[in-house]
Design a protein around this motif. Structure first.
Motif, mmCIF file in Angstrom:
data_model
loop_
_atom_site.group_PDB
_atom_site.id
_atom_site.type_symbol
_atom_site.label_atom_id
_atom_site.label_comp_id
_atom_site.label_asym_id
_atom_site.label_seq_id
_atom_site.Cartn_x
_atom_site.Cartn_y
_atom_site.Cartn_z
ATOM 1 N N GLU A 278 1.115 -1.109 -0.160
ATOM 2 C CA GLU A 278 -0.235 -0.080 0.122
ATOM 3 C C GLU A 278 0.955 1.353 -0.486
ATOM 4 O O GLU A 278 0.143 2.876 0.304
ATOM 5 C CB GLU A 278 -0.703 0.062 0.928
ATOM 6 N N ALA A 279 1.822 1.526 -0.534
ATOM 7 C CA ALA A 279 3.088 1.666 -0.101
ATOM 8 C C ALA A 279 2.901 3.415 -1.451
ATOM 9 O O ALA A 279 3.009 4.345 -0.738
ATOM 10 C CB ALA A 279 4.387 2.377 -0.154
ATOM 11 N N TRP A 280 2.127 2.995 -1.729
ATOM 12 C CA TRP A 280 2.123 4.046 -3.579
ATOM 13 C C TRP A 280 1.277 4.890 -3.338
ATOM 14 O O TRP A 280 1.214 6.239 -3.612
ATOM 15 C CB TRP A 280 1.386 2.888 -4.308
ATOM 16 N N ARG A 281 -0.287 5.277 -2.034
ATOM 17 C CA ARG A 281 -0.598 5.420 -1.687
ATOM 18 C C ARG A 281 0.091 7.018 -1.638
ATOM 19 O O ARG A 281 -0.901 8.361 -1.223
ATOM 20 C CB ARG A 281 -1.099 5.307 -0.779
ATOM 21 N N ALA A 282 0.688 7.242 -0.764
ATOM 22 C CA ALA A 282 1.578 8.155 0.106
ATOM 23 C C ALA A 282 1.867 9.592 -1.322
ATOM 24 O O ALA A 282 1.618 10.670 -1.313
ATOM 25 C CB ALA A 282 2.873 8.330 0.208
ATOM 26 N N TRP A 283 1.740 8.911 -2.644
ATOM 27 C CA TRP A 283 2.171 9.631 -3.814
ATOM 28 C C TRP A 283 0.598 10.007 -4.289
ATOM 29 O O TRP A 283 0.492 10.917 -4.823
ATOM 30 C CB TRP A 283 2.714 8.958 -4.520
ATOM 31 N N TRP A 284 -0.551 8.207 -4.258
ATOM 32 C CA TRP A 284 -1.397 8.491 -5.283
ATOM 33 C C TRP A 284 -3.002 9.002 -4.082
ATOM 34 O O TRP A 284 -3.860 9.548 -5.211
ATOM 35 C CB TRP A 284 -1.645 7.518 -5.921
ATOM 36 N N ASN A 285 -2.686 9.022 -3.115
ATOM 37 C CA ASN A 285 -4.084 9.268 -2.454
ATOM 38 C C ASN A 285 -3.688 10.760 -1.501
ATOM 39 O O ASN A 285 -5.174 11.548 -1.178
ATOM 40 C CB ASN A 285 -4.348 8.313 -1.717
ATOM 41 N N ASP A 286 -2.710 11.015 -1.283
ATOM 42 C CA ASP A 286 -2.397 11.960 -0.289
ATOM 43 C C ASP A 286 -2.076 13.484 -0.925
ATOM 44 O O ASP A 286 -1.406 13.013 -2.437
ATOM 45 C CB ASP A 286 -0.963 12.096 0.140
ATOM 46 N N PRO A 287 -3.522 14.482 -2.088
ATOM 47 C CA PRO A 287 -3.667 15.459 -2.038
ATOM 48 C C PRO A 287 -2.457 16.400 -1.839
ATOM 49 O O PRO A 287 -2.604 16.963 -2.311
ATOM 50 C CB PRO A 287 -5.078 16.188 -1.372
ATOM 51 N N GLU A 288 -1.893 16.221 -0.530
ATOM 52 C CA GLU A 288 -1.326 17.338 -0.641
ATOM 53 C C GLU A 288 0.836 16.387 -1.336
ATOM 54 O O GLU A 288 1.633 18.148 -1.308
ATOM 55 C CB GLU A 288 -0.089 17.432 1.194
ATOM 56 N N ALA A 289 0.822 15.882 -1.799
ATOM 57 C CA ALA A 289 1.709 14.721 -2.738
ATOM 58 C C ALA A 289 2.130 15.881 -4.100
ATOM 59 O O ALA A 289 0.841 16.495 -4.563
ATOM 60 C CB ALA A 289 2.000 13.257 -3.319
ATOM 61 N N LEU A 290 2.987 16.098 -3.902
ATOM 62 C CA LEU A 290 3.568 16.646 -5.442
ATOM 63 C C LEU A 290 3.481 16.117 -6.742
ATOM 64 O O LEU A 290 4.917 15.424 -6.672
ATOM 65 C CB LEU A 290 4.874 17.580 -5.028
#
Length: 597
Positions: A278-290
């Motif tokens: 599930e580590a991909w979610r930090a970049w794909w689900n977090d709206p704060e990600a660039l």
């Protein structure tokens, strides 16, 4: 606070080795960007891979007398080696023929289908009379029915920019063998782009900080969106995951559809290989990600129009609404960093015309950092740039060898000869402090340029520090201060501090030589990590393995800050960082290079 940064790099098509035109728009800029963000403490995920489906793969395989699978196996490895040789620091460079990719593509497709954004249509398709094989729209040329331009492709006219159907062209011919195609009726599935007119237009209106070429081009596309086919009549590609379609051996998802999904499928594969699925979610689900996408200008349509609509459709956020798909609400791009073309004698690099300089030839002759620097300092960032050997030789000899290499050599040699170690600054003067302050201030300036993908401006500012340090050494003349060792040592300490700071500023551009400078200054361990080519087993298909590019970038020591050099660190006489190129190369280039007219 660490920010998740997704660096999504356009996927090279797997039909041959990479040339320097390819890497000028994607490989080098995306790596400079990623290395900076890692050094700044951000959580980077850099993904890409080989785009391996579509009719052109079949055509090339026939030419070489091998199967499509054998062809993509061959060139995927070649491309991965090319990118690795340049030090492009992918967290994962994979491919579109993996079991993981097929699974993710199916899930995205089904989410779009359930939300009503994929529709069936009977259409006219082009077929080769001699082979019976479907001809991709872009492999058909003719006269544009709108602007009368000769040489319009079956999918788009580059002269007027309008989307076309191959059957609309006047006097259409196959680009493969020149024959007149036969048009037949066939049923296909289409992405209903008009169902995103309002939602895409509204989203684009918020992208005010994009490069003007990207924003203007995309806004024009929204005004005339038509349903776009996402299936083709061929047997090489991802099967259509619908009942009745999945059993048809000659129906596959269009290569453009599955390829753009690769950014997400590669992130999922990286997470699965990391031990945390599930580590991909930090970049794909977090709206704060660039989320920054790198490509050449010929790919703007797919990244600023098509990919956002696929994400919206999966999220249930198109004009028809719907429910979020199995991956939750996926992030749309933050920025589209599109480069222009690197040309040669005014034309695009072309393997078929012999206007090509391959990455592996270039790196073998000049090393990776020479090419990386040239692309960063003089590449096609905002306009087409014509590559000339004269400009390349001038940049390398004057800027890398005479300026940067000379500074490193002079400062380290003088300190090693007179002290044998990093000396202590015992008699500081205003000039020393002014220079060190300028170098410290440069971190904010260069970092600001890199955050906005302004690589030319960033290299200029970093080299301004190098020039100031060279000027300081020449004016202070420490080699004449044998009778004043305390002042001599202070000058040398200041010069070495500037070398250290400049090396940090140049690390995103010159990671290989930055490692050497780190060691020349007495450093040990990994300063700038390099990618590694590893053989892995397919996660979902038994008895299949393939090479990936990945790396342990968390182990590198480089960080985006000025660090005081250690007094007393032993120093040895250095070898030249960059050798000067033979001026005769400026005329015609190496023997293996195409002749410039």
């Amino acid at each position: 606070m660490s920010t998740p940064v997704l660096t999504a790099v356009a996927w090279p098509y797997t039909n041959g080795p990479r040339h320097i035109g390819h890497v000028s728009g994607i490989g080098v800029p995306s790596d400079v960007f990623s290395r900076y963000h890692r050094m700044a403490g951000n959580k980077v995920l850099m993904v890409s891979g080989s785009d391996e489906h579509g009719t052109p793969i079949q055509v090339q395989a026939e030419k070489e007398g091998i199967t499509p699978r054998e062809l993509v196996d061959k060139y995927h490895r070649v491309i991965a080696e090319d990118m690795g040789s340049l030090g492009v620091s992918y967290d994962l460079y994979t491919r579109t023929t993996t079991g993981n990719h097929y699974q993710v593509v199916r899930q995205i497709f089904l989410a779009l289908y359930r939300n009503g954004y994929i529709i069936p249509k009977t259409t006219t398709g082009a077929v080769s009379p001699s082979t019976g094989r479907t001809l991709p729209d872009r492999y058909i040329e003719g006269t544009c029915p709108i602007c009368d331009h000769d040489g319009a492709r079956g999918d788009q006219c580059d002269n007027c920019g309008n989307q076309l159907d191959a059957a609309e062209l006047r006097n259409p011919v196959s680009r493969i063998n020149g024959e007149v195609p036969r048009f037949v009726e066939t049923e296909h599935l289409f992405l209903d782009l008009p169902a995103f007119t309002e939602s895409l237009g509204k989203w684009l209106s918020t992208r005010t900080d994009w490069r003007s070429n990207v924003l203007n081009f995309t806004r024009n596309l929204v005004e005339d969106m038509r349903p776009r086919p996402i299936t083709r009549d061929l047997d090489w590609g991802v099967p259509v995951p619908l009942e009745g379609w999945d059993e048809q051996s000659m129906k596959r998802l269009y290569v453009w559809f599955d390829a753009v999904i690769g950014y997400f499928s590669a992130s999922v594969e990286w997470a699965r290989r990391s031990g945390d699925p599930e580590a991909w979610r930090a970049w794909w689900n977090d709206p704060e990600a660039l989320r920054v996408y790198f490509m050449g200008k010929d790919n703007i349509t797919f990244h600023a129009q098509i990919w956002p609509t696929l994400l919206m459709g999966h999220n249930g956020a198109g004009d028809r609404g719907g429910n979020a798909g199995p991956y939750g609400e996926l992030n749309l791009p933050t920025e589209i960093a599109s480069s222009e073309f690197l040309t040669m004698t005014g034309s695009k690099f072309s393997t078929s015309r012999g206007t090509v300089i391959y990455v592996r030839d270039f790196v073998r002759e000049f090393g990776p950092d020479a090419l990386r620097y040239f692309i960063s300092a003089a590449g096609p960032e905002t306009q087409d740039v014509d590559f000339t050997w004269d400009e390349f030789v001038r940049r390398i000899n004057f800027e890398l060898a005479n300026e940067w290499g000379n500074l490193v050599n002079r400062a380290v040699s003088l300190a090693a000869k007179n002290v044998g170690a990093v000396p202590e600054p015992r008699v500081p003067e205003a000039a020393d402090e002014e220079l060190k302050t300028m170098a410290r201030d440069a971190f904010d300036v260069v970092g600001g340029h890199l955050r906005r993908s302004r690589f030319r401006a960033a290299t200029q500012e970093a080299m301004r520090v190098v020039s100031a340090a060279n000027k300081y050494l020449s004016e202070q003349e420490p080699w004449k201060r044998k009778d004043d060792p305390e002042r001599r040592d202070t000058i040398l300490h200041t010069a070495l501090q500037l070398v250290s700071d400049a090396n940090t500023l140049l690390t995103p551009f010159l990671p290989h030589s930055a490692q050497r400078v780190h060691e020349l200054l007495g450093g040990t361990g990994t300063w700038a990590a390099q990618p590694q080519l590893r053989e892995v087993d397919d996660l979902d298909v038994s008895d299949r393995s393939y090479p990936i590019l990945t790396g342990d970038y968390a182990a590198e020591q480089a960080s985006w800050e000025s660090k005081p050099i250690g007094v007393g660190t032993p120093l040895s006489k250095p070898t030249p960082l960059f050798g000067k190129l033979d001026p005769e190369l400026a005329e015609t280039g190496p023997e293996w290079a195409p002749i410039q007219s």
